[in-house]
Each structure stands twice: as structure tokens, then as C-alpha cells.
Scaffold this motif. Structure first.
Motif, PDB file in Angstrom:
ATOM      1  N   ARG A 142       3.448  12.480   5.731  1.00 18.59           N
ATOM      2  CA  ARG A 142       3.912  11.184   6.207  1.00 18.59           C
ATOM      3  C   ARG A 142       3.507  10.086   5.209  1.00 18.59           C
ATOM      4  O   ARG A 142       4.305   9.196   4.883  1.00 18.59           O
ATOM      5  CB  ARG A 142       3.295  10.945   7.595  1.00 18.59           C
ATOM      6  N   VAL A 143       2.259  10.178   4.714  1.00 13.86           N
ATOM      7  CA  VAL A 143       1.776   9.200   3.730  1.00 13.86           C
ATOM      8  C   VAL A 143       2.647   9.267   2.471  1.00 13.86           C
ATOM      9  O   VAL A 143       3.047   8.240   1.926  1.00 13.86           O
ATOM     10  CB  VAL A 143       0.297   9.455   3.387  1.00 13.86           C
ATOM     11  N   GLN A 144       2.959  10.479   2.023  1.00 17.00           N
ATOM     12  CA  GLN A 144       3.802  10.627   0.824  1.00 17.00           C
ATOM     13  C   GLN A 144       5.154   9.961   1.031  1.00 17.00           C
ATOM     14  O   GLN A 144       5.662   9.272   0.145  1.00 17.00           O
ATOM     15  CB  GLN A 144       4.000  12.109   0.484  1.00 17.00           C
ATOM     16  N   SER A 190      -4.912   2.705   8.751  1.00 15.42           N
ATOM     17  CA  SER A 190      -4.328   1.427   8.327  1.00 15.42           C
ATOM     18  C   SER A 190      -5.155   0.264   8.863  1.00 15.42           C
ATOM     19  O   SER A 190      -5.420  -0.692   8.133  1.00 15.42           O
ATOM     20  CB  SER A 190      -2.894   1.289   8.844  1.00 15.42           C
ATOM     21  N   ALA A 208      -3.891   1.466  -9.528  1.00 14.21           N
ATOM     22  CA  ALA A 208      -2.531   1.562  -8.990  1.00 14.21           C
ATOM     23  C   ALA A 208      -2.541   2.217  -7.611  1.00 14.21           C
ATOM     24  O   ALA A 208      -1.802   1.804  -6.707  1.00 14.21           O
ATOM     25  CB  ALA A 208      -1.639   2.346  -9.956  1.00 14.21           C
ATOM     26  N   ALA A 209      -3.405   3.228  -7.416  1.00 13.30           N
ATOM     27  CA  ALA A 209      -3.500   3.908  -6.120  1.00 13.30           C
ATOM     28  C   ALA A 209      -4.005   2.939  -5.051  1.00 13.30           C
ATOM     29  O   ALA A 209      -3.499   2.925  -3.920  1.00 13.30           O
ATOM     30  CB  ALA A 209      -4.420   5.121  -6.223  1.00 13.30           C
ATOM     31  N   LEU A 262      -0.793   9.338 -10.174  1.00 11.42           N
ATOM     32  CA  LEU A 262      -0.911   8.289  -9.156  1.00 11.42           C
ATOM     33  C   LEU A 262      -0.784   8.860  -7.749  1.00 11.42           C
ATOM     34  O   LEU A 262      -1.582   8.556  -6.856  1.00 11.42           O
ATOM     35  CB  LEU A 262       0.175   7.235  -9.427  1.00 11.42           C
ATOM     36  N   THR A 301      -3.726   8.984  -4.908  1.00 15.07           N
ATOM     37  CA  THR A 301      -3.505   8.277  -3.649  1.00 15.07           C
ATOM     38  C   THR A 301      -3.701   9.219  -2.462  1.00 15.07           C
ATOM     39  O   THR A 301      -4.386   8.887  -1.492  1.00 15.07           O
ATOM     40  CB  THR A 301      -2.081   7.665  -3.617  1.00 15.07           C
ATOM     41  N   LEU A 352       4.697   1.254 -10.729  1.00 17.89           N
ATOM     42  CA  LEU A 352       3.281   1.431 -11.042  1.00 17.89           C
ATOM     43  C   LEU A 352       3.086   2.549 -12.073  1.00 17.89           C
ATOM     44  O   LEU A 352       2.257   2.435 -12.979  1.00 17.89           O
ATOM     45  CB  LEU A 352       2.486   1.720  -9.768  1.00 17.89           C
ATOM     46  N   MET A 410       0.771   0.023   1.606  1.00 20.99           N
ATOM     47  CA  MET A 410       1.125   0.884   2.729  1.00 20.99           C
ATOM     48  C   MET A 410       0.436   0.432   4.017  1.00 20.99           C
ATOM     49  O   MET A 410       1.068   0.359   5.079  1.00 20.99           O
ATOM     50  CB  MET A 410       0.769   2.336   2.433  1.00 20.99           C
ATOM     51  N   SER A 411      -0.854   0.135   3.927  1.00 23.14           N
ATOM     52  CA  SER A 411      -1.596  -0.291   5.116  1.00 23.14           C
ATOM     53  C   SER A 411      -1.010  -1.570   5.688  1.00 23.14           C
ATOM     54  O   SER A 411      -0.849  -1.699   6.900  1.00 23.14           O
ATOM     55  CB  SER A 411      -3.068  -0.537   4.775  1.00 23.14           C
ATOM     56  N   LEU A 429       4.635   6.159   0.935  1.00 19.67           N
ATOM     57  CA  LEU A 429       4.371   5.674  -0.418  1.00 19.67           C
ATOM     58  C   LEU A 429       5.651   5.637  -1.250  1.00 19.67           C
ATOM     59  O   LEU A 429       5.907   4.693  -1.992  1.00 19.67           O
ATOM     60  CB  LEU A 429       3.354   6.571  -1.126  1.00 19.67           C
ATOM     61  N   LEU A 467      -1.143   0.715  -4.107  1.00 15.19           N
ATOM     62  CA  LEU A 467      -0.206   1.447  -3.240  1.00 15.19           C
ATOM     63  C   LEU A 467      -0.718   1.536  -1.800  1.00 15.19           C
ATOM     64  O   LEU A 467       0.021   1.303  -0.842  1.00 15.19           O
ATOM     65  CB  LEU A 467      -0.028   2.875  -3.753  1.00 15.19           C
ATOM     66  N   LEU A 468      -2.000   1.899  -1.673  1.00 17.28           N
ATOM     67  CA  LEU A 468      -2.578   2.078  -0.338  1.00 17.28           C
ATOM     68  C   LEU A 468      -2.635   0.765   0.422  1.00 17.28           C
ATOM     69  O   LEU A 468      -2.394   0.731   1.632  1.00 17.28           O
ATOM     70  CB  LEU A 468      -3.974   2.689  -0.443  1.00 17.28           C
ATOM     71  N   ASN A 469      -2.969  -0.315  -0.281  1.00 17.57           N
ATOM     72  CA  ASN A 469      -2.982  -1.615   0.383  1.00 17.57           C
ATOM     73  C   ASN A 469      -1.596  -1.986   0.869  1.00 17.57           C
ATOM     74  O   ASN A 469      -1.424  -2.438   1.997  1.00 17.57           O
ATOM     75  CB  ASN A 469      -3.503  -2.705  -0.578  1.00 17.57           C
ATOM     76  N   VAL A 501      -0.579  13.814   5.596  1.00 22.26           N
ATOM     77  CA  VAL A 501      -0.411  13.608   4.158  1.00 22.26           C
ATOM     78  C   VAL A 501       1.077  13.531   3.794  1.00 22.26           C
ATOM     79  O   VAL A 501       1.497  12.709   2.985  1.00 22.26           O
ATOM     80  CB  VAL A 501      -1.138  14.726   3.375  1.00 22.26           C
ATOM     81  N   LEU A 513       6.323   2.707  -6.403  1.00 22.84           N
ATOM     82  CA  LEU A 513       5.676   3.848  -7.063  1.00 22.84           C
ATOM     83  C   LEU A 513       6.148   4.019  -8.513  1.00 22.84           C
ATOM     84  O   LEU A 513       5.314   4.085  -9.420  1.00 22.84           O
ATOM     85  CB  LEU A 513       5.886   5.114  -6.221  1.00 22.84           C
ATOM     86  N   MET A 523       2.262  -0.763   7.387  1.00 25.58           N
ATOM     87  CA  MET A 523       2.094  -0.044   8.650  1.00 25.58           C
ATOM     88  C   MET A 523       1.467  -0.928   9.708  1.00 25.58           C
ATOM     89  O   MET A 523       1.855  -0.884  10.874  1.00 25.58           O
ATOM     90  CB  MET A 523       1.262   1.211   8.437  1.00 25.58           C
TER      91      MET A 523
END
Lengths: 331, 331
Positions: free
Chosen positions: B279-281, A319, B310-311, A272, A276, B296, B318-319, B284, B314-316, B277, B293, B322
Motif C-alpha cells: 500500500r505504501v509503495q 501517518s 529524498a526518502a 530511493l 523509503t 526525486l 505521504m503522511s 509513494l 517522500l514519507l512526509n 508495504v 518519485l 494520508m
């Protein structure tokens, strides 16, 4: 992109035992094909508790011969086996290293054994997101999955996270165990196999290994068993069951400590996260028609901004694009 | 977190030549300290065109001795040198491998030479975002930056992307050049140094290398020069200028083809991507108080969803977090 019905059919063929269908699925997930997400979705109803075994070790220790022996033992129980040979080669010259598959050829006529090489490298140097996807394909199609890696290094540490049980193969004269231990790459082992145990230097190797085992270091945070050490001479067919017995032993330990589900969840979490992050990389690279990232890099190089400020800018742009459904890579 | 004025003062001290200040800055960026972003910002006005040289090669070939020689040559020109020794060791047992810094001790009394070891490993197996940040600190503080890596493997391929010129050091009896070429890890070389050239086997090594060079493979997409090969016996002090001359030669070639800026921009782009990346980790992992996480991953393992779906989820999440300023990790 293949129509959805084709993908479902392909997955059913693969799960039903058609090697050609398995092969096609691996091509789709390995190449980060647009249909990779559909394959992932079509696999969901076929999720099951398949044993995943990792085999790693320096070049020359006899990993392929040992894997071949192991495949034979598993087959003699009537179980079907999928082997993924992971090549950690450079993203610039994909897949050149594997030439040592010849010893596995004894299984070429066996339709219940499937062998495939894939590349391990993702963008920015991490593990490719396609490796866990390939494992997921094989999990749905076989009773046992073996993930064999070429070499022993950092890529192998990552790949070990995908396995229930990780075997590190060593042999006298192939690599300095003390150096490997210092580099932290022996912490992935649940089980050590000292192969070519009829050769000179085996006593020194076993002594060094004993010291490594006594350190009790393991890459998993949870409970772990002291690393077992077995010796083999993989070219002697009589050795066939030694490794399988040791693996059964570890599997029983995992079950006894209720860790098999935990291993599957860890595998899923890694999968996952890699997908991502891969998706984020694609989004970032595509922002503003692909111009935002290079423009920001140029500003950093010129001393007009710093990498943290630029990263915040990139993330905000991403975002906003995703929240407004304006994602350059699609939803 | 240190107050901003302290950071600015620290950066000014480091740029002005205080080794203790450089050392403190590297600790902040290496540990992914909350003040890392402030350090990055405070460095911006000090951006300049510093030469970054990468030195890599298998253990035992004499990289440290050669680096030490090179440092001496650069110092004899009156230039200040920062050395970053990058340790690709496991994230589980950070920084154990480096013990070979002893040969560099000859520079211990020279305040214009700075040597520091850092760990290379980030999350998910990629290059740590702190490595390019450490290089950026040294770029601001020294005339020449040397990035020396332990071993030769995939981490080294990534680190090579940070350098203007990458030197791959080899020696007779230390590693099979043909295997290394197949694995794609010789493509990082702008320059090969065959060290210990007084030893047996040097002719075979040079012949193999000649073949590698004739393939013309290089990890950079843009124009590149045929890889030069020089031979050294680093334990003989007379060799001191051989490598520096070869490096000057490559730097002149880069300048002539207007590539020095391109290298700096590539360095900045890698730095930017790794920070983003990372920061994204962090985002998430922190979503829903750290529970999204794992939840999921459990659903994937149970066969209730797939990693792609699932990814996207997660991204939704996160967006949305943010975009609404509700980012669990701060803006």
C-alpha cells in the motif's frame, strides 16, 4: 554515531583513493548504521557518471575468474575498479556462501582495485536497501564498478536493475538454459558470455542461447539492443580483452541512445524506494512501543479483523505519528 | 469492482465447497484486484485452524509426485485439500515455469481437491502480498493447505514462513546439499524428504544431510525440533503414508509446545506487513500525480540530493496526504 566531520573526512579519503576509508563507508551502509544517512549526504557532491557493470550466472561457470580478467583489462587502461560481490544468502546465516574470492587474490596488492562482499537480503525477502547504497559509495570512488552476484535467481534480477550493463555468464554443463529462460532470469542479460567454451556441450548451449536471444525479451521497459553472445575461456589470459570490448560496445550503444542518464535515474529510483520502504518497515514495527503490529497480527489470526483493515489501521497510526513529529524512529 | 453482496456470496460458496468460487476468489487476490480488501473482510468470520504445509526443493526431485501422494493420503482420511503451487518466476514473464502439474492430474476429478498456481513476486523483489492472501482463502475453504514451491532459493525461504510445517525434498544428483546449507536455504526445513531413495548416491546425500541436521540451524527464532529425515520412492504407491505420518508427528510436536497459534500469528504478521508495504509503495508512486518519485530520483542522479533526504521528503509528503485524507490511492 560518528560526528559529521568524521564522515565528511571519511568520504573525502575514500573518493581520494584510500581503500580503508572505502571499506569503512561500506561497513556503515551495509549494517544499516545510524550514520548511513550522513554517508549518503556526504556523497552527494561526489556524484559522477561511473559505469556500473553487473555480472551474474550459475555457480561454477567461472564468474570470479572472468571478473578477475575484466579487472585486469580495466586496470591496464589505468582506470580504478570497485567490485561488489553480492551474496544472496539467507538473512538467518549472513554471508557464508562466498568462499570463491581466491581467484580475485591476484589483485590483492593493487591499491586501485577494491573488492568487497555484501549480503543482498532485506526484510520481507526483497533486495536489501544497503546494496544500492554500497554501489553509490563505489560510484563516487572508482571509474568502474562491478557488481558480481553469486548464483542466478530472483535476487539477481533485482540486482541487475542497478547496472548499466548486465552480463550473464553461462558454461556447458552448468544449468539448463531453457529452464532459466522460462523462469525469466535470462531477461536481465544485455550480454551473454559462454565461458569454458573449450568444453563439450558448447554447441548445444550456443544453439539454445540463440533461441533465447531470438525471443527478444528484456527486463527493461525502454529500448534495448538484441542480446549479444560472446564465448571465452577465462583461464586463458589471451581472452582478457574480449569481454571488455563487448562491454565498451554496449556502453557506446547506451550513449548513442541517450540511455546512460536513464540508467542512473533508475538506479536512484530503486535506491530511493528501498530506503523509503525500509524506513516504513522500521516505523511500523516501532509503533506503540512495538506492540501494535503483533497485536493486530493476533487479531487477524483470531478472526477478529482482516489484513487489509489492519494495514489501514497501521498506516493511519504511522501517518499520525509522523505528521505530529511523534515518529518513534525520529524524523 | 464487484458489489459487496457478490463477494460475500462468493466467499460462502467457496467455504461451502464450490471450486469455481475458490478459483474466483484466488483470481481477485492474485491480481491485486480492487476487491481484494473486500474478500479479505468477508473471509474473517471463516478463520479457522487449518494445517498449512510447505513443500520445497530443487527442480527434478519429485515434489509434484510427492505432493500428489500426500494429497491422496489426506483424501483417504476424508479431509479436503487445497494446493497452492507458487511460481517464483520473474515479474516480467509471469507464470511460465509451471508445466509439471501433469502428475497432479490424478486428482482432477476429485472435487475435494483444489490446485492452483500463483506467482510469488512482488514489487522490489520481495514476496508478493497476494501469496499470503491466497493461503488465507484456502485456509478458510479446506482442512489442509499445501503450499508447493518451484525450486529452492530465497523466495522459498520467505514462503516457508507461511507454513506450520515445511518439508524440503531432496534427491540424489539434484543439487549440492553442502552448498544449499551454506546458502542458508536448508534452515527452512522442519522435515527433510530424501526422494528417489532407490538411486545411486543416496548414502552420500544422507550422510551430508546428517551433518546439516547436526548443525541445528532453523529459520524460526522460537523453539524448534531437530529436523527429521525420511526417505521415499514417490513413484511407489506404497510410500503413500510415510510423509503424512511424519507430518502428523511434527503437528503433534507443535501442538505439544503450544506453537500452532504462534504459527498462525506469524502468518498473519507477514501478511499484514506485506499488504502495508504494498500500500505504501502504491501511495509513494502515486504522489503528486506520479511525478514526485521520478523527480526525486532525477535529483539524486544529478547529485542534487541523497536517497535518505529524498526518502524523508517522500514519507512526509505521504503522511501529509494520508493525514489530510488526500491520499492519492484512497483511504
Amino acid at each position: 554515531v560518528k560526528p559529521r566531520e568524521d564522515i565528511t573526512e571519511l568520504v573525502e579519503g575514500a573518493v581520494g583513493g584510500t581503500a580503508r576509508a572505502v571499506s569503512k563507508l561500506l561497513t556503515i551502509v551495509d549494517d544499516d548504521h545510524p550514520a548511513a544517512a550522513e554517508v549518503a549526504e556526504a556523497l552527494t557532491p561526489h556524484a559522477r557518471a561511473t559505469a556500473v557493470i553487473g555480472i551474474t550466472g550459475p555457480p561454477g561457470v567461472g564468474k570470479s575468474t572472468l571478473t578477475s580478467l575484466l579487472v585486469r583489462s580495466i586496470r591496464s587502461r589505468g582506470q580504478r575498479v570497485g567490485v561488489l560481490a553480492v551474496d544472496p544468502s539467507s538473512p538467518f546465516s549472513r554471508g557464508a556462501l562466498l568462499g570463491d574470492r581466491v581467484r580475485m587474490m591476484e589483485h590483492a596488492g593493487d591499491s586501485e582495485v577494491f573488492i568487497r562482499s555484501v549480503s543482498a537480503r532485506g526484510h520481507l525477502g526483497g533486495l536489501s536497501s544497503s546494496v544500492p547504497q554500497s554501489v553509490r559509495v563505489l560510484e563516487a570512488c572508482f571509474d568502474v564498478v562491478i557488481v558480481e552476484t553469486v548464483g542466478v535467481g530472483q535476487s539477481e534480477v533485482d540486482i541487475a536493475k542497478l547496472a548499466d550493463t548486465t552480463v550473464v555468464v553461462l558454461a556447458p554443463g552448468y544449468g539448463d538454459v531453457v529452464q532459466m529462460a522460462k523462469a525469466g532470469i535470462l531477461e536481465v542479460a544485455d550480454l551473454f558470455v559462454v565461458n569454458k567454451a573449450d568444453r563439450d556441450g558448447v554447441d548445444d548451449l550456443l544453439r539454445d542461447l540463440k533461441r533465447v536471444v531470438s525471443l527478444g525479451r528484456h527486463h527493461r521497459a525502454g529500448p534495448h539492443r538484441a542480446q549479444h553472445v560472446i564465448t571465452t575461456v577465462a583461464t586463458q589470459r589471451a581472452e582478457s580483452s574480449t569481454l571488455l570490448d563487448a562491454l565498451d560496445d554496449h556502453a557506446a550503444w547506451l550513449k548513442q541512445h541517450d540511455l546512460l542518464t536513464a540508467r542512473r535515474v533508475e538506479r536512484a529510483a530503486l535506491s530511493l524506494q528501498l530506503i523509503t520502504v525500509r524506513r516504513v518497515q522500521a516505523e511500523l514495527t516501532a509503533l506503540a512501543g512495538g506492540r501494535l503490529l503483533p497485536a493486530l497480527a493476533e487479531q487477524i489470526a483470531k478472526g477478529e479483523t482482516d489484513p487489509y483493515r489492519a494495514a489501514a489501521h497501521l498506516l493511519n497510526a504511522m501517518s499520525r505519528a509522523m505528521a505530529s513529529g511523534d515518529s518513534p524512529c525520529g524524523a
